[in-house]
Design a protein around this motif. Structure first.
Motif, PDB file in Angstrom:
ATOM      1  N   ILE A 160       0.845  -1.199   0.000  1.00  0.00           N
ATOM      2  CA  ILE A 160       0.000   0.000   0.000  1.00  0.00           C
ATOM      3  C   ILE A 160       0.883   1.252   0.000  1.00  0.00           C
ATOM      4  CG2 ILE A 160      -1.606   1.341   1.433  1.00  0.00           C
ATOM      5  CD1 ILE A 160      -2.861  -1.428   2.230  1.00  0.00           C
ATOM      6  N   HIS A 161       1.912   1.233   0.849  1.00  0.00           N
ATOM      7  CA  HIS A 161       2.823   2.390   0.926  1.00  0.00           C
ATOM      8  C   HIS A 161       3.666   2.530  -0.337  1.00  0.00           C
ATOM      9  CE1 HIS A 161       1.679   3.454   4.959  1.00  0.00           C
ATOM     10  NE2 HIS A 161       1.852   2.208   5.351  1.00  0.00           N
ATOM     11  N   LEU A 162       4.144   1.392  -0.861  1.00  0.00           N
ATOM     12  CA  LEU A 162       4.967   1.439  -2.079  1.00  0.00           C
ATOM     13  C   LEU A 162       4.169   1.965  -3.273  1.00  0.00           C
ATOM     14  CD1 LEU A 162       6.911  -1.945  -1.732  1.00  0.00           C
ATOM     15  CD2 LEU A 162       7.878   0.346  -1.535  1.00  0.00           C
ATOM     16  N   ALA A 163       2.851   1.737  -3.260  1.00  0.00           N
ATOM     17  CA  ALA A 163       1.986   2.210  -4.347  1.00  0.00           C
ATOM     18  C   ALA A 163       1.559   3.670  -4.154  1.00  0.00           C
ATOM     19  CB  ALA A 163       0.756   1.311  -4.461  1.00  0.00           C
ATOM     20  N   THR A 201       9.427  -7.556  -0.293  1.00  0.00           N
ATOM     21  CA  THR A 201       8.266  -6.961  -0.950  1.00  0.00           C
ATOM     22  C   THR A 201       8.650  -5.847  -1.914  1.00  0.00           C
ATOM     23  OG1 THR A 201       7.087  -7.420   1.099  1.00  0.00           O
ATOM     24  CG2 THR A 201       5.971  -6.014  -0.494  1.00  0.00           C
ATOM     25  N   ARG A 202       9.648  -5.057  -1.534  1.00  0.00           N
ATOM     26  CA  ARG A 202      10.046  -3.927  -2.392  1.00  0.00           C
ATOM     27  C   ARG A 202      10.442  -4.406  -3.789  1.00  0.00           C
ATOM     28  NH1 ARG A 202      10.677   0.912  -0.037  1.00  0.00           N
ATOM     29  NH2 ARG A 202      10.379   0.912   2.223  1.00  0.00           N
ATOM     30  N   THR A 204       9.479  -7.456  -5.133  1.00  0.00           N
ATOM     31  CA  THR A 204       8.552  -8.409  -5.764  1.00  0.00           C
ATOM     32  C   THR A 204       7.158  -7.854  -6.065  1.00  0.00           C
ATOM     33  OG1 THR A 204       7.846  -9.222  -3.580  1.00  0.00           O
ATOM     34  CG2 THR A 204       9.693 -10.372  -4.650  1.00  0.00           C
ATOM     35  N   TRP A 205       6.763  -6.729  -5.453  1.00  0.00           N
ATOM     36  CA  TRP A 205       5.339  -6.361  -5.484  1.00  0.00           C
ATOM     37  C   TRP A 205       4.816  -6.061  -6.888  1.00  0.00           C
ATOM     38  CZ3 TRP A 205       2.841  -1.525  -6.404  1.00  0.00           C
ATOM     39  CH2 TRP A 205       3.688  -0.448  -6.634  1.00  0.00           C
ATOM     40  N   LYS A 206       5.668  -5.541  -7.765  1.00  0.00           N
ATOM     41  CA  LYS A 206       5.188  -5.207  -9.115  1.00  0.00           C
ATOM     42  C   LYS A 206       5.043  -6.436 -10.008  1.00  0.00           C
ATOM     43  CE  LYS A 206       6.628  -0.397  -9.337  1.00  0.00           C
ATOM     44  NZ  LYS A 206       7.515   0.601  -9.940  1.00  0.00           N
ATOM     45  N   ALA A 207       5.722  -7.532  -9.650  1.00  0.00           N
ATOM     46  CA  ALA A 207       5.687  -8.736 -10.491  1.00  0.00           C
ATOM     47  C   ALA A 207       4.818  -9.844  -9.896  1.00  0.00           C
ATOM     48  CB  ALA A 207       7.105  -9.259 -10.706  1.00  0.00           C
ATOM     49  N   ASP A 208       4.531  -9.772  -8.601  1.00  0.00           N
ATOM     50  CA  ASP A 208       3.780 -10.837  -7.925  1.00  0.00           C
ATOM     51  C   ASP A 208       2.457 -10.278  -7.422  1.00  0.00           C
ATOM     52  OD1 ASP A 208       2.855 -12.977  -6.444  1.00  0.00           O
ATOM     53  OD2 ASP A 208       4.225 -12.639  -4.762  1.00  0.00           O
ATOM     54  N   GLY A 209       1.366 -10.618  -8.114  1.00  0.00           N
ATOM     55  CA  GLY A 209       0.053 -10.111  -7.705  1.00  0.00           C
ATOM     56  C   GLY A 209      -0.986 -10.397  -8.767  1.00  0.00           C
ATOM     57  N   MET A 210      -1.867  -9.436  -8.998  1.00  0.00           N
ATOM     58  CA  MET A 210      -2.951  -9.624  -9.966  1.00  0.00           C
ATOM     59  C   MET A 210      -2.419  -9.855 -11.382  1.00  0.00           C
ATOM     60  SD  MET A 210      -5.855  -9.703  -8.417  1.00  0.00           S
ATOM     61  CE  MET A 210      -7.228  -9.276  -9.514  1.00  0.00           C
TER      62      MET A 210
END
Length: 232
Positions: A160-163, A201-202, A204-210
């Protein structure tokens, strides 16, 4: 039918999808359905309750199941709000509205009896939360790689914060929940601890998700009080 309701005598101002990740917790499910339907109807919401069930004996993956729930629920309706709900939590206060904050993801279970109605730690985002589909996609949903229980919540708070967003919380007076599987004696012997994350998370978050979600839809059935989505 299918856990769908809209107020008969007025136009609902909000449409909320209630998403429950689930596996073999029938007792809690019965309690939740018994309480949550009248609770939501008193708020005059248009809503559907979705149960996303994981098959097989592998580790439970709550976060990925919620991604599946969002993907499937959005096929039905242009929802205003996605409410991500643990099956063993029951809200205690009718004024805890199951609608989204316009600007930021909202943590609703801010005061659980299990934690003496306080937050266990500052970044906690577990239990019940609400976000708009826009919020959800902006943070790329939840991670798909957390098998086993619990430690995905910190990842989500970090996402949430990274976005570029922040967490808003329902006030502790309103965000009170009863935890149905809470064993007080066991808790006293072994106090609840914040799980240590094994994920960066920093990175991986853009590649691992929806955007990387893969699953096999086995069935989608309407039951008297919920829509059940079974996935592998």
């Amino acid at each position: 039918s299918g856990g769908h309701y809209r107020p008969p005598h007025c136009f609902a101002r909000y449409k909320s999808a209630i998403l429950v990740a689930y596996r073999n917790q029938e007792k809690y499910l019965h309690h939740l359905l018994y309480y949550i339907h009248p609770f939501l109807q008193r708020q005059q919401l248009s809503y559907t309750i979705y149960l996303i069930q994981q098959v097989g004996n592998g580790s439970f993956n709550r976060a990925k199941l919620l991604n599946v729930g969002v993907r499937e629920a959005m096929k039905d309706e242009d929802w205003d709000c996605l409410v991500l709900h643990d099956v063993d939590l029951v809200p205690e206060n009718d004024y805890n509205l199951y609608i989204c904050d316009e600007y930021y993801p909202k943590h609703m279970a801010s005061a659980m009896d299990k934690f003496q109605y306080t937050l266990p730690y500052k970044k906690f985002f577990g239990g019940v939360s609400a976000m708009t589909p826009e919020h959800y996609m902006k943070m790329n949903g939840f991670p798909n790689t957390y098998w086993g229980d619990g430690d995905e919540n910190d990842d989500i708070a970090t996402r949430i914060h990274l976005a570029g967003m922040k967490i808003v919380r329902t006030s502790p007076q309103l965000g009170r929940y009863k935890v149905m599987n809470y064993d007080e004696e066991a808790e006293m012997q072994e106090p609840w601890r914040r799980p240590t994350s094994q994920h960066n998370t920093r990175k991986t978050w853009k590649a691992d998700g929806m955007n990387s979600l893969e699953f096999r839809l086995l069935s989608r059935t309407k039951h008297p009080l919920y829509t059940k989505i079974t996935v592998d």
